[in-house]
Design a protein around this motif. Structure first.
Motif, PDB file in Angstrom:
ATOM      1  N   GLU A  74       0.827  -1.215   0.000  1.00 10.66           N
ATOM      2  CA  GLU A  74       0.000   0.000   0.000  1.00 10.66           C
ATOM      3  C   GLU A  74       0.861   1.265   0.000  1.00 10.66           C
ATOM      4  O   GLU A  74       0.564   2.237   0.675  1.00 10.66           O
ATOM      5  CB  GLU A  74      -0.980   0.003   1.184  1.00 10.66           C
ATOM      6  N   GLN A  96      -0.390   4.467   2.575  1.00 16.80           N
ATOM      7  CA  GLN A  96      -1.573   4.665   3.400  1.00 16.80           C
ATOM      8  C   GLN A  96      -2.366   3.370   3.437  1.00 16.80           C
ATOM      9  O   GLN A  96      -2.584   2.715   2.417  1.00 16.80           O
ATOM     10  CB  GLN A  96      -2.446   5.789   2.851  1.00 16.80           C
ATOM     11  N   SER A  97      -2.773   2.990   4.645  1.00 16.17           N
ATOM     12  CA  SER A  97      -3.599   1.817   4.860  1.00 16.17           C
ATOM     13  C   SER A  97      -4.738   2.244   5.771  1.00 16.17           C
ATOM     14  O   SER A  97      -4.521   2.513   6.957  1.00 16.17           O
ATOM     15  CB  SER A  97      -2.766   0.709   5.516  1.00 16.17           C
ATOM     16  N   GLY A  98      -5.939   2.351   5.214  1.00 19.95           N
ATOM     17  CA  GLY A  98      -7.048   2.893   5.996  1.00 19.95           C
ATOM     18  C   GLY A  98      -6.708   4.320   6.385  1.00 19.95           C
ATOM     19  O   GLY A  98      -6.326   5.130   5.547  1.00 19.95           O
ATOM     20  N   ARG A  99      -6.793   4.633   7.688  1.00 19.15           N
ATOM     21  CA  ARG A  99      -6.454   5.993   8.120  1.00 19.15           C
ATOM     22  C   ARG A  99      -4.964   6.149   8.453  1.00 19.15           C
ATOM     23  O   ARG A  99      -4.487   7.246   8.722  1.00 19.15           O
ATOM     24  CB  ARG A  99      -7.306   6.412   9.321  1.00 19.15           C
ATOM     25  N   ALA A 100      -4.227   5.039   8.405  1.00 16.03           N
ATOM     26  CA  ALA A 100      -2.803   5.074   8.747  1.00 16.03           C
ATOM     27  C   ALA A 100      -1.964   5.556   7.569  1.00 16.03           C
ATOM     28  O   ALA A 100      -1.982   4.964   6.498  1.00 16.03           O
ATOM     29  CB  ALA A 100      -2.339   3.686   9.171  1.00 16.03           C
ATOM     30  N   GLN A 101      -1.227   6.637   7.784  1.00 12.39           N
ATOM     31  CA  GLN A 101      -0.257   7.114   6.804  1.00 12.39           C
ATOM     32  C   GLN A 101       1.126   6.759   7.329  1.00 12.39           C
ATOM     33  O   GLN A 101       1.399   6.888   8.522  1.00 12.39           O
ATOM     34  CB  GLN A 101      -0.398   8.615   6.590  1.00 12.39           C
ATOM     35  N   THR A 168       0.752   8.808  11.239  1.00 13.29           N
ATOM     36  CA  THR A 168      -0.568   9.047  11.820  1.00 13.29           C
ATOM     37  C   THR A 168      -0.576   8.387  13.197  1.00 13.29           C
ATOM     38  O   THR A 168      -0.775   7.179  13.309  1.00 13.29           O
ATOM     39  CB  THR A 168      -1.689   8.438  10.946  1.00 13.29           C
ATOM     40  N   ALA A 171      -2.537   5.005  14.661  1.00 12.32           N
ATOM     41  CA  ALA A 171      -3.314   4.348  13.604  1.00 12.32           C
ATOM     42  C   ALA A 171      -2.933   2.884  13.410  1.00 12.32           C
ATOM     43  O   ALA A 171      -3.659   2.130  12.771  1.00 12.32           O
ATOM     44  CB  ALA A 171      -3.173   5.106  12.290  1.00 12.32           C
TER      45      ALA A 171
END
Length: 196
Positions: A74, A96-101, A168, A171
């Motif tokens: 990702e 980025q994975s979901g809300r995790a940057q 993030t 996250a």
């Protein structure tokens, strides 16, 4: 005692400060002793091959993740790490994975893993394996929530340094960050084995 600090570039025009070290400054000298006063002891397996990483420059390191691997991780593109001083050559991939940057960096350390791992003492490194190569996984004490790194015994006198850095806060948990670092290490080693 100073712990090994790691960081990476997370934007085109900005550097993120991680645990007191900016990524565009020189890589700090890690601590050489554990809190109990001794160096950690590792017994790495024989390398299945010598990975061709010695002397590689940033642009070539950016080819060590294929488009398919970047999709699985990702992450996107890949750009040379910002250097100012004696940073290790490398490439950073933003993801980025979901809300995790996050960012994933691949770097070449011109030092064998056994000697280099002894300098990770303050971070309580954990021995592991990546595609049959000896490796060490490590997080910065007190800043575990910022990321995870995997160091691979790539060749005689050469270590592949794979760093996953979360931008993030909260996250991902430690296990997720270390899993992502491990996946990136496996991907890079797979690419390098094919080049060998």
């Amino acid at each position: 005692m100073r712990a090994l600090r790691y960081g990476l570039v997370v934007g085109a025009a900005a550097a993120v400060t991680l645990t007191g070290c900016t990524v565009n400054g020189p890589d700090p000298e890690p601590s050489t002793t554990t809190s109990s006063g001794g160096a950690p002891s590792f017994s790495f397996p024989a390398r299945p091959a010598e990975l061709p990483i010695a002397g590689k420059q940033d642009q070539e390191i950016c080819t060590w993740l294929t488009p398919e691997q970047k999709a699985q991780l990702e992450t996107g593109g890949g750009r040379p790490v910002v250097k100012n001083g004696n940073n290790y050559n490398g490439c950073t991939f933003l993801g980025q994975s979901g809300r995790a940057q996050f960012g994933v960096s691949l770097r070449v350390v011109p030092e064998g893993l056994e000697a280099f791992a002894a300098k990770l003492a303050d971070s309580e490194p954990e021995q592991t394996e990546v595609n049959g190569f000896g490796a060490v996984r490590s997080q910065v004490p007190g800043a575990e929530g910022l990321g995870c790194a995997v160091f691979v015994d790539a060749a005689e006198g050469q270590t592949l340094y794979v760093d996953m850095s979360l931008t993030t806060p909260g996250a991902m948990d430690d296990a997720q960050m270390c899993e992502k670092a491990g996946q990136a290490a496996e991907a890079a080693v797979t690419t390098l084995q094919a080049k060998g």
